[in-house]
Scaffold this motif. Structure first.
Motif, short mmCIF file in Angstrom:
data_model
loop_
_atom_site.label_atom_id
_atom_site.label_comp_id
_atom_site.label_asym_id
_atom_site.label_seq_id
_atom_site.Cartn_x
_atom_site.Cartn_y
_atom_site.Cartn_z
N PHE A 52 -35.38 43.71 -62.47
CA PHE A 52 -35.30 45.11 -62.07
C PHE A 52 -33.99 45.78 -62.46
O PHE A 52 -33.80 46.97 -62.22
CB PHE A 52 -35.51 45.25 -60.56
N GLU A 53 -33.07 45.01 -63.07
CA GLU A 53 -31.79 45.58 -63.51
C GLU A 53 -32.03 46.74 -64.48
O GLU A 53 -32.78 46.60 -65.45
CB GLU A 53 -30.93 44.52 -64.22
N GLY A 54 -31.42 47.87 -64.22
CA GLY A 54 -31.53 49.02 -65.10
C GLY A 54 -32.88 49.72 -65.08
O GLY A 54 -33.15 50.57 -65.91
N VAL A 55 -33.73 49.34 -64.13
CA VAL A 55 -35.07 49.91 -64.03
C VAL A 55 -35.13 50.76 -62.76
O VAL A 55 -34.77 50.29 -61.68
CB VAL A 55 -36.14 48.79 -63.97
N GLY A 56 -35.58 51.99 -62.89
CA GLY A 56 -35.67 52.89 -61.75
C GLY A 56 -36.74 52.48 -60.75
O GLY A 56 -37.60 51.64 -61.04
N ARG A 57 -36.68 53.08 -59.57
CA ARG A 57 -37.57 52.73 -58.47
C ARG A 57 -39.04 52.90 -58.83
O ARG A 57 -39.86 52.02 -58.57
CB ARG A 57 -37.23 53.58 -57.24
N ILE A 58 -39.39 54.00 -59.44
CA ILE A 58 -40.79 54.25 -59.78
C ILE A 58 -41.29 53.26 -60.82
O ILE A 58 -42.40 52.72 -60.70
CB ILE A 58 -40.98 55.71 -60.25
N GLU A 59 -40.47 52.98 -61.81
CA GLU A 59 -40.87 52.03 -62.85
C GLU A 59 -41.01 50.61 -62.28
O GLU A 59 -41.88 49.85 -62.69
CB GLU A 59 -39.89 52.04 -64.02
N ARG A 60 -40.19 50.25 -61.33
CA ARG A 60 -40.31 48.95 -60.66
C ARG A 60 -41.68 48.85 -59.99
O ARG A 60 -42.38 47.84 -60.11
CB ARG A 60 -39.22 48.76 -59.60
N HIS A 61 -42.04 49.90 -59.26
CA HIS A 61 -43.34 49.91 -58.58
C HIS A 61 -44.49 49.84 -59.59
O HIS A 61 -45.46 49.11 -59.38
CB HIS A 61 -43.47 51.16 -57.70
N ARG A 62 -44.36 50.57 -60.66
CA ARG A 62 -45.40 50.53 -61.70
C ARG A 62 -45.55 49.12 -62.27
O ARG A 62 -46.66 48.65 -62.52
CB ARG A 62 -45.08 51.52 -62.81
#
Length: 93
Positions: A52-62
């Motif tokens: 999840f490093e460098g990945v935004g919250r929405i993209e993590r959920h996706r």
């Protein structure tokens, strides 16, 4: 195999988490939409992963929703996610 076990296996293989908690909250939703008498319909999942490093919250959920798409299309009605990097988890402690 139980749905929770399938989800754990998929998450572990794809995200290599340093922490993974999968809690079946189905009993708290008895009588609500999507509840199955045998459980395994409502989950709370916490994942701590360097993926999840460098990945935004929405993209993590996706990313997690895509990983568990088969389960979400089937028996799983609700999925509450807490997704962090190891550094974010350390700041919370």
């Amino acid at each position: 195999m139980l749905v929770a076990e399938i989800m754990k296996r998929k998450i572990e293989e794809a995200l290599k988490p340093t922490r993974l908690d999968v809690a079946d909250d189905s009993q708290r939703h008895a009588g609500h939409a999507g509840h199955h008498p045998g459980g395994e319909s409502h989950f709370t999942v916490t994942i701590v992963s360097a993926a999840f490093e460098g990945v935004g919250r929405i993209e993590r959920h996706r990313k997690v929703n895509a990983l568990l798409a088969e389960e979400l299309a089937g028996r799983v009605h609700a999925l509450a996610l807490t997704l962090m990097t190891p550094d974010e988890e350390a700041r919370r402690l």
